[in-house]
Design an enzyme around this catalytic site. Structure first.
Site, short mmCIF file in Angstrom:
data_model
loop_
_atom_site.label_atom_id
_atom_site.label_comp_id
_atom_site.label_asym_id
_atom_site.label_seq_id
_atom_site.Cartn_x
_atom_site.Cartn_y
_atom_site.Cartn_z
N ASP A 1 83.28 -24.74 -53.27
CA ASP A 1 84.22 -24.05 -54.38
C ASP A 1 85.76 -24.57 -54.13
OD1 ASP A 1 84.73 -22.15 -52.58
OD2 ASP A 1 84.12 -20.42 -53.60
N SER A 2 85.85 -25.11 -52.90
CA SER A 2 87.09 -25.50 -52.61
C SER A 2 87.53 -26.72 -53.78
CB SER A 2 87.36 -26.02 -51.21
OG SER A 2 86.23 -26.90 -50.90
N ASP B 1 77.80 -24.46 -52.93
CA ASP B 1 78.50 -23.13 -53.01
C ASP B 1 78.50 -22.24 -54.11
OD1 ASP B 1 79.88 -21.63 -51.23
OD2 ASP B 1 81.98 -23.01 -51.41
N LYS C 1 75.36 -21.73 -50.57
CA LYS C 1 76.12 -20.81 -49.66
C LYS C 1 76.67 -19.77 -50.19
CE LYS C 1 80.47 -22.32 -47.86
NZ LYS C 1 81.13 -21.30 -48.49
N GLU D 1 79.46 -16.53 -50.18
CA GLU D 1 80.31 -16.02 -49.45
C GLU D 1 80.20 -14.39 -49.10
OE1 GLU D 1 84.40 -18.57 -50.53
OE2 GLU D 1 84.82 -16.60 -50.15
N GLU E 1 84.54 -18.84 -40.79
CA GLU E 1 85.70 -19.40 -41.18
C GLU E 1 87.21 -18.58 -40.55
OE1 GLU E 1 86.50 -20.44 -45.27
OE2 GLU E 1 88.41 -20.90 -44.86
#
Ligand code: KIV
Length: 244
Positions: free
Chosen positions: A42-43, A81, A109, A111, A173
Site C-alpha cells: 500500500d506504499s 497488501d 499481508k 498490518e 518493520e
C-alpha cells in the site's frame, strides 16, 4: 514459483528477498533478477500515486496494481497488501483477500495484531503474511518501535501468537536489530525485516527506495542499490535536447 509452503520451509536454509512492485514492468524486472517475493504494497499510495498516507489507497487501486504485477511476473510469489479498512471484520477481510487471489496474488499481508481476522483467512485457505513493529497505516510517528522492554515484549508476544496461528511469514518493520533477531530465532514463520537488522530470515525494501527512483529522503535502513531517478532526468534532458 515459490508457494507459501516453499517459503515457510526455507526458514534456516536460505534468506528470502522481497521487494515491492506496483506495475507489470518493474515486476518483470524483479522476476528477471530472481527476487523471491513481490509485495504489492500500500506504499503505492506514496511512491506511485503521490498521496500523503498509505491510508489513501483502497481496494479498487490495489486490485488493478496486483493484476498488473501478476501479468509482469507470472512465476514469482506475489503478496497483496490489504489496504486500510479493507479487513474491518473477518467476513470483509475474506471477501477482499479472495479478490486479491483472483487478481493473481498468492498471499495477503495484514498490518497489526489481528488474530481473529487472520485465523478466519487461514481457515479459508488464504496464506497470510503478518506485519508488526512500525505500522504505517496507523502510526502517528514513524519512529523505531520496541525500544522499551515492555513494547519489545508486546511485539515478541504478538509475533509468537501470529506464528502459532499459522502465518507463513511476517514483516517486522523498524525495530531494534536484537529484537528482530530474537523473534526470528523463536518463531516458526519466516521473518522478513525492513529496518529490523540482518539476523532475520529475509529482507524487504520499497523498490523506489532500493533503485533510487525518487528524489526524496528515505529512512536510514532503506539501502539504495541504483540511482534511476538521476539517470532518468539525465536521459530526459538528452531527449529534450534532441527535440531541439
Ligand atoms: O507497503 C509497503 O511497502 C510495505 C513495506 C514497507 C513492507 O508494507
Amino acid at each position: 514459483m515459490l508457494t507459501a509452503q516453499d517459503i515457510a520451509q526455507s526458514k534456516n536454509n536460505r534468506k528470502i528477498s522481497m521487494i515491492t512492485a506496483y506495475d507489470a514492468n518493474f515486476a518483470r524486472m524483479a522476476q528477471a533478477a530472481e527476487i523471491d517475493m513481490l509485495l504489492v504494497g500500500d506504499s503505492a499510495a506514496n511512491v506511485l500515486l503521490g498521496l500523503e498516507s498509505t491510508r489513501d489507497v483502497g481496494m479498487a487501486e490495489m486490485l488493478i496494481l496486483t493484476a498488473a504485477v501478476s501479468r509482469g511476473a507470472p512465476d514469482t510469489h506475489i503478496v497483496a497488501d490489504m489496504p486500510w479498512e479493507s479487513e474491518q471484520n473477518p467476513e470483509m477481510a475474506l471477501s477482499n483477500a479472495q479478490k486479491f487471489l483472483q487478481a493473481g496474488a498468492h498471499s495477503v499481508k495484514l498490518e497489526g495484531f489481528k488474530p481473529e481476522i487472520i485465523s478466519h483467512l487461514l481457515q479459508n485457505d488464504v496464506p497470510v503474511v503478518a506485519h508488526l513493529g512500525l505500522l504505517p497505516q496507523s502510526a502517528e510517528k514513524f519512529t523505531q518501535q520496541g525500544q522499551s522492554p515492555e513494547e519489545a515484549e508486546r511485539i515478541k508476544q504478538e509475533a509468537q501468537a501470529l506464528s502459532k496461528l499459522g502465518v507463513f511469514a511476517m514483516v517486522l518493520e523498524h525495530i531494534p536489530s536484537d529484537l528482530g533477531a530474537e523473534i526470528a530465532r523463536h518463531v516458526k514463520s519466516v521473518v522478513i525485516g525492513i529496518g529490523a537488522g540482518d539476523q532475520v530470515d529475509g529482507q524487504v525494501l520499497v523498490i523506489h527506495d532500493a533503485l533510487g527512483l525518487h528524489p526524496f529522503k528515505v529512512p536510514p535502513f532503506a539501502q539504495k542499490f541504483a540511482d534511476l531517478y538521476a539517470a532518468g532526468v539525465e536521459g530526459l534532458r538528452k531527449y529534450k535536447a534532441s527535440v531541439g
